[in-house]
Enzyme design. Structure first.
Site, PDB file in Angstrom:
ATOM      1  N   CYS A   7       1.012  -3.719   3.595  1.00  0.00           N
ATOM      2  CA  CYS A   7       0.001  -4.779   3.607  1.00  0.00           C
ATOM      3  C   CYS A   7       0.194  -5.720   2.423  1.00  0.00           C
ATOM      4  CB  CYS A   7      -1.399  -4.185   3.708  1.00  0.00           C
ATOM      5  SG  CYS A   7      -2.533  -5.352   4.487  1.00  0.00           S
ATOM      6  N   HIS A  48      -1.079  -0.825   8.353  1.00  0.00           N
ATOM      7  CA  HIS A  48      -1.178   0.372   7.514  1.00  0.00           C
ATOM      8  C   HIS A  48      -0.728   1.607   8.303  1.00  0.00           C
ATOM      9  CE1 HIS A  48      -3.646  -1.324   4.167  1.00  0.00           C
ATOM     10  NE2 HIS A  48      -3.945  -2.225   5.098  1.00  0.00           N
ATOM     11  N   GLU A  75      -0.111   4.404   7.206  1.00  0.00           N
ATOM     12  CA  GLU A  75      -0.654   5.636   6.621  1.00  0.00           C
ATOM     13  C   GLU A  75      -1.898   6.145   7.352  1.00  0.00           C
ATOM     14  OE1 GLU A  75      -0.793   2.646   5.288  1.00  0.00           O
ATOM     15  OE2 GLU A  75      -2.578   2.308   4.055  1.00  0.00           O
TER      16      GLU A  75
HETATM   17  N1  GLN Z   1      -5.290  -8.928   0.508  1.00  0.00           N
HETATM   18  C1  GLN Z   1      -4.368  -8.952   1.587  1.00  0.00           C
HETATM   19  C2  GLN Z   1      -4.973  -9.599   2.831  1.00  0.00           C
HETATM   20  O1  GLN Z   1      -6.162  -9.638   2.976  1.00  0.00           O
HETATM   21  C3  GLN Z   1      -3.821  -7.571   1.890  1.00  0.00           C
HETATM   22  C4  GLN Z   1      -4.857  -6.587   2.309  1.00  0.00           C
HETATM   23  C5  GLN Z   1      -4.415  -5.150   2.217  1.00  0.00           C
HETATM   24  O2  GLN Z   1      -3.490  -4.828   1.472  1.00  0.00           O
HETATM   25  N2  GLN Z   1      -5.086  -4.249   2.921  1.00  0.00           N
HETATM   26  O3  GLN Z   1      -4.262 -10.040   3.681  1.00  0.00           O
END
Ligand code: GLN
Length: 575
Positions: A393, A553, A555
């Site tokens: 992310c 994600h 995970e």
């Molecule tokens: N801050 C970033 C976004 O909103 C990544 C978010 C995250 O790592 N979950 O796109």
């Protein structure tokens, strides 16, 4: 079979591992062939933990249906493989919101709305998952019909907390109404006093008394302890607390949380629950795959050192990532040794020293400006030195920014998320290739179109599972197709013959497609694309050993029996 309800409460202190015990009970009943779900009730007022800083309650776990939940749901899913939903994570805030909305709607016209019975009734309804009429009215409950043999409800907090009192009252009433179909498991702590060389049961007695004072007699006590409790100790607790001896189970510290289910089974926790309910106990399930996993875990002695580059110096902040790495390590017959590297402390001068000895690096998710420059420096270092790197992310976004700055030559490339805060301050803006702030900002990571009009903070990100089409021949594609253990979620054929996977998201910003061609020409490939929105979900540099970033994600969908293919392949390349 009619649904049975198991309530799990905790006493004496917090952090005893109620989530692990609840997940273990779920696992053991599931091993007996029962259909189980596990839900968490948290006493705080937030609607969900999505807006909380990880320092408050650790990681925010995201369900497939896009709900931001407590990290304990991660344990439930990893242990049991069930897919939880928004119905599995409830807070006081949500209970109140439902009741208050109903009041405004006029559903209680003429009545005074009170904690008892209105709040407690709503808690009971959710504990019973009796959302029949609500399901029609409220799309929040528009889930498939559920028929569980067991609903396990874990209540957050510690007995005696003012804020959990309505939950306790709801449990009291339900136990009365449900009779044998409801079982109360209470988890307490038996401290060891070194000076006296003694284990002390008094806190447990007090905790049970407190529970009894609220009208709840626990059926089963699970005693957390650092030392083994002998039978006389258990007998003492049983007789002081009105609990059968076979219902006093101890939960000693284990080398791994995954040992807990078999330890509980050995002591007959599941059998005790079934006897209380009046279900024939039958044979003890062998739990073969689980035990094979434990054998692998015990035999994995060779170590692989992985760095977690992030800003939260707190174990629970990256809980699912840590567990996914551990699980993938075990299945690769290695012990993943995780080293937290604070990204705020990483500079170009010390990066070599900070990442020294690491065989792989994970660039962690996150929000906001703090610590991002360190992540970018780390991504540059691992790219140049060809150290396996997994960006998740925000981590993926930092890989993308690093590539823009150092390969594509956009020295002030950034994410629109940081733009307002970084216009004047990014260190790499100095130097010959400096693009003056008057020029168009190079937002290689930009706000998603659908996010542009969002003003509310809670629950408004791109959340939950979305499709992603993998580019055949890519490393990511290979990882998914190689995985024998992967869950059905990771396979499936999409249109055009490409493999479609489904992964969970939690973000507002995305890879800016305007730069896609430049990236691809320079060697960073977009190898996972959302087929409907055309969003880039995975980037990789194929010429590197393992340099992959995912906007999603992975995970969140790694489980004990089905480790995630990307973590599997990452660890494999680190070894
Ligand atoms: N801050 C970033 C976004 O909103 C990544 C978010 C995250 O790592 N979950 O796109």
């Amino acid at each position: 079979m009619e649904t049975n309800y198991i309530f799990v409460t905790g006493g004496v202190v917090s952090s005893l591992g109620k989530g692990i015990i609840s997940a273990s009970i779920g696992k053991l009943l599931q091993a007996r062939g029962y259909k189980v779900t596990i839900q968490k009730f948290d006493p705080y007022i937030n609607i969900d933990p999505g807006t909380l800083n990880p320092y408050e309650h650790g990681e925010c776990y995201v369900t497939e249906d896009g709900f931001e939940t407590d990290l304990d749901l991660g344990h439930y899913e990893r242990f049991t493989g069930i897919h939880t939903t928004r119905n599995n994570s409830i807070t006081t805030g949500r209970i109140y919101k439902t009741v208050i909305d109903r009041e405004r709607h006029g559903d209680y016209l003429g009545k005074t709305i009170q904690v008892v019975p209105h709040i407690t009734d709503e808690i009971k309804r959710r504990m019973l998952r009796e959302n029949e009429e609500l399901r029609i009215k409220n799309e929040e409950f528009a889930t498939a019909r559920e028929d569980f043999d067991f609903v396990i409800t874990e209540v957050g907090g510690t007995i005696g907390d003012i804020e959990s009192a309505p939950f306790m009252e709801a449990i009291r009433q339900l136990r009365w109404e449900l009779g044998r179909k409801a079982v109360c498991v209470h988890l307490t702590y038996v401290p060891y006093l070194k000076a006296a060389d003694e284990l002390k049961t008094k806190p447990t007695q007090h905790s049970v008394k407190e529970l009894q004072g609220m009208g709840i007699q626990p059926d089963i006590l699970v005693l957390r302890t650092e030392r083994h409790l002998d039978d006389s100790m258990r007998m003492k607790v049983a007789s002081f607390c009105n609990v059968d001896l076979e219902c006093v189970v101890q939960s000693e510290d284990m080398p791994s949380i995954y040992e807990v289910p078999v330890n509980m089974q050995r002591q007959g926790l599941d059998a005790a629950i079934m006897r209380k309910i009046g279900i024939p106990v039958g044979e003890t399930p062998a739990m073969k795959p689980w035990r094979e996993f434990l054998d692998k875990q015990r035999n994995a002695t060779r170590e692989v050192h992985i760095g977690l580059v992030g800003k939260y110096d707190l174990q629970d902040a990256y809980k699912s990532i840590r567990e996914s790495l551990n699980l993938a390590g075990i299945y690769n017959d290695v012990k993943a040794k995780l080293h937290f590297v604070n990204s705020e402390e990483i500079t170009s001068e010390n990066v070599a020293e900070k990442l020294d000895g690491l065989q792989g690096v994970v660039i962690c998710p996150g929000f906001g400006q703090r610590g991002i420059e360190g992540k970018i420096i780390a991504a540059e270092y691992t790219r140049i030195h060809d150290i396996p790197t997994f960006g998740i992310c925000l981590g993926m976004q930092m890989m993308v920014i690093e590539f823009a700055r150092n390969v594509l030559g956009y020295k002030d490339a950034n994410s629109a998320e940081m733009r307002q805060q970084t216009q004047q301050t990014i260190p790499c803006m100095e130097g010959s290739d400096y693009h003056s702030p008057q020029e168009e900002p190079v937002n290689v990571i930009d706000l998603m179109e659908e996010q542009k009009n969002v003003t509310q903070m809670g629950g408004t990100m791109r959340l939950g599972a979305y499709d992603c089409r993998l580019v055949e021949g890519s490393k990511a594609f290979e990882a998914y197709s190689k995985s024998k253990l992967s869950t059905p979620l990771h396979t499936g054929e999409g249109q055009g013959g490409g493999s479609i996977i489904k992964e969970r998201h939690r973000h507002r910003y995305e890879f800016n497609n305007a730069y896609k061609e430049e990236y691809e020409a320079a060697g960073m490939k977009c190898v996972g694309i959302n087929p409907t929105a055309n969003l880039v979900e995975i980037v990789e540099i194929p010429e590197k050993r393992w340099y992959i970033g995912t906007q999603f994600h992975p995970e969140y969908s790694s489980t004990v029996l089905h480790p995630h293919p990307l973590f599997m392949s990452f660890i494999r390349s680190c070894c």
